[in-house]
Design an enzyme around this catalytic site. Structure first.
Site, PDB file in Angstrom:
ATOM      1  N   ILE A   1       0.870  -1.193   0.000  1.00 16.06           N
ATOM      2  CA  ILE A   1       0.000   0.000   0.000  1.00 16.06           C
ATOM      3  C   ILE A   1       0.905   1.241   0.000  1.00 16.06           C
ATOM      4  CG2 ILE A   1      -1.657   1.353   1.366  1.00 16.06           C
ATOM      5  CD1 ILE A   1      -2.569  -1.346   2.635  1.00 16.06           C
ATOM      6  N   HIS A   2       0.780   2.067  -1.040  1.00 17.11           N
ATOM      7  CA  HIS A   2       1.571   3.305  -1.007  1.00 17.11           C
ATOM      8  C   HIS A   2       0.920   4.470  -1.752  1.00 17.11           C
ATOM      9  CE1 HIS A   2       2.736   2.147  -5.120  1.00 17.11           C
ATOM     10  NE2 HIS A   2       3.067   3.403  -5.297  1.00 17.11           N
ATOM     11  N   ARG A   3      -0.178   4.211  -2.452  1.00 16.77           N
ATOM     12  CA  ARG A   3      -0.802   5.239  -3.304  1.00 16.77           C
ATOM     13  C   ARG A   3      -1.232   6.424  -2.426  1.00 16.77           C
ATOM     14  NH1 ARG A   3       0.643   5.246  -8.055  1.00 16.77           N
ATOM     15  NH2 ARG A   3       0.661   2.988  -8.115  1.00 16.77           N
TER      16      ARG A   3
END
Ligand code: UD1
Ligand code: UDP
Length: 381
Positions: free
Chosen positions: A215-217
């Protein structure tokens, strides 16, 4: 022919490995590559590890731009890239994907009339609130050669009015565009052979007994409601389904976790032995994890595809995807940051039988094709 390649963010360093390898193996007498790192990613595990592991030549120059607001970061990159281009006078500039480093490279080069080669062209989310969508649209429309990894990407360009070039030499006014397969697929095939043997990341993991999550958006990390929903869903999967959750965490996300998750959720996640939260892993470690996971859950573009390359179902933690083939194929489900949809998608994909993962991303030789086309257009007489 001399090219300047701009890299900066993790996935671009990885993608650059495929082109550098093709140049080394097949075009060393015809192509000289000058690699410029913008410094957008700078932690060892977001940058140096890939040079060490993937046989990429060290960049000739690092602009050390680092993190910042979009305008400041992009402007500083442009300033540095412009200087390099004036000094090196390359026949073309190569950029990858859709980051601020991509945009800065394309803008700086086009003002100096250096032809832009865009690798991973044509992808669209049709969501212009994504910084990446803005970057890729601008970059495509400034490019002379556009290499799309998918058919959908190629057709997006047609839909935007791109017409195949007619004169011999490609330029921004006479662009040539191709559906040529994916350099990431080239890499996955090449490095898959050695990933497990060269890493220890699977040491305490059982094959197919864990889900791999990234998860990085920015719209997931910076929106407390979304980040809480995502971790709530993961916590439910770990607790109720007794499934191990392996989560190599981007620094953007790890910096925000403690301050953004509700105290109850944060301590539930931290205290849950089925959660294995790791710092960012190397590419070989990532491939080893992808090959051995039961399922992948991600908001990453690259990781969605790699799940497919290794025949794994994927829950997409976004409201749309540029990689529409995966959804059409039925191996991936878009679940957004919606707790119920994520849990339902996880269950649906695990109960699905006979999924098919046909070769939609080329033959593993995209980089070679790209080098050949660049030479046709830009090799000095
Ligand atoms: C960037 C790209 C995104 C891509 C991602 C790949 C843009 C607009 N976004 O997002 O498309 O999917 O890279 O990983 O270009 N940070 C560190 N150490 C690092 C790098 C970043 O701590 O080495 C932290 C900083 O707090 C920084 C934050 O991560 O502010 C975001 O980094 P940035 O490069 O701006 O964007 P990404 O989210 O990484
Ligand atoms: N990746 C990696 N280590 C990690 C997470 C991802 O090597 O801890 C690799 C992944 O295998 C893929 C690329 O980084 O090749 C994807 O990059 P990222 O998710 O940062 O960006 P995106 O593809 O969304 O732009």
């Amino acid at each position: 022919m001399k090219i300047v390649t701009i890299i900066g963010a993790r996935p671009q360093i990885i993608k650059a490995a495929a082109l550098s390898r093709a140049i080394r193996e097949k075009f060393s007498d015809t192509i000289t590559e000058v690699i410029v790192h913008t410094g957008q990613h700078y932690d060892d595990n977001m940058s140096q590890v890939f040079f060490d592991e993937l046989e990429i030549p060290q960049p000739q120059l690092n602009l050390n731009v680092g993190s910042g607001t979009h305008g400041k970061q992009t402007a500083q990159m442009m300033e540095g890239i412009e200087e390099v281009l004036m000094k090196e006078k390359p026949d073309a500039l190569v950029v990858y994907g859709d980051t601020n480093s991509t945009l800065a490279g394309a803008l700086a080069a086009s003002k100096l009339h250096v032809p832009v080669v865009h690798i991973e062209a044509g992808l669209r989310s049709f969501n212009r609130s994504m910084p990446e969508e803005v970057n890729r649209i601008v970059c495509d429309h400034l490019s002379a050669l556009l290499f799309s990894p998918t058919k959908a990407g190629y057709h997006n360009l047609v839909d935007e009015g791109f017409k195949q070039g007619e004169k011999a030499k490609a330029s921004a006014d006479n662009p040539y565009f191709y559906h040529c397969g994916d350099v990431m697929y080239d890499n996955s095939i090449y490095f898959s052979r050695i990933a497990e043997a060269k890493t220890e990341v699977l040491k305490d993991l059982e094959k197919e007994k864990f889900v791999l999550v990234t998860i990085h958006r920015n719209n997931n990390t910076d929106d407390p409601e979304r980040l809480n929903a995502l971790f709530s869903a993961l916590n439910r999967i770990a607790t109720n389904e007794k499934m191990k959750v392996v989560l190599p965490l981007h620094p953007r996300t790890s910096k925000l976790l403690a301050g953004t998750l509700s105290p109850e959720l944060y301590s539930a996640v931290k205290g849950n032995p089925l959660f294995k939260i790791l710092p960012p892993v190397s590419f070989l470690e990532m491939i080893a994890l992808e090959k051995n996971a039961r399922l992948v859950m991600t908001d990453s573009g690259g990781v969605q595809k790699e799940a497919f390359f290794f025949s794994k179902p994927c829950v997409i933690l976004r409201s749309e995807t540029e990689w529409v083939e995966l959804v059409e194929q039925g191996t991936a489900i878009i679940a957004d940051a919606d707790e119920e949809k994520i849990v339902a998608a996880y269950k649906a994909l695990l109960s699905k039988k006979n999924m098919k993962f046909p070769p939609l991303f080329g033959d593993g030789k995209a980089a070679e094709f790209i080098c050949g086309e660049m030479l046709k257009h830009f090799k000095p007489a």
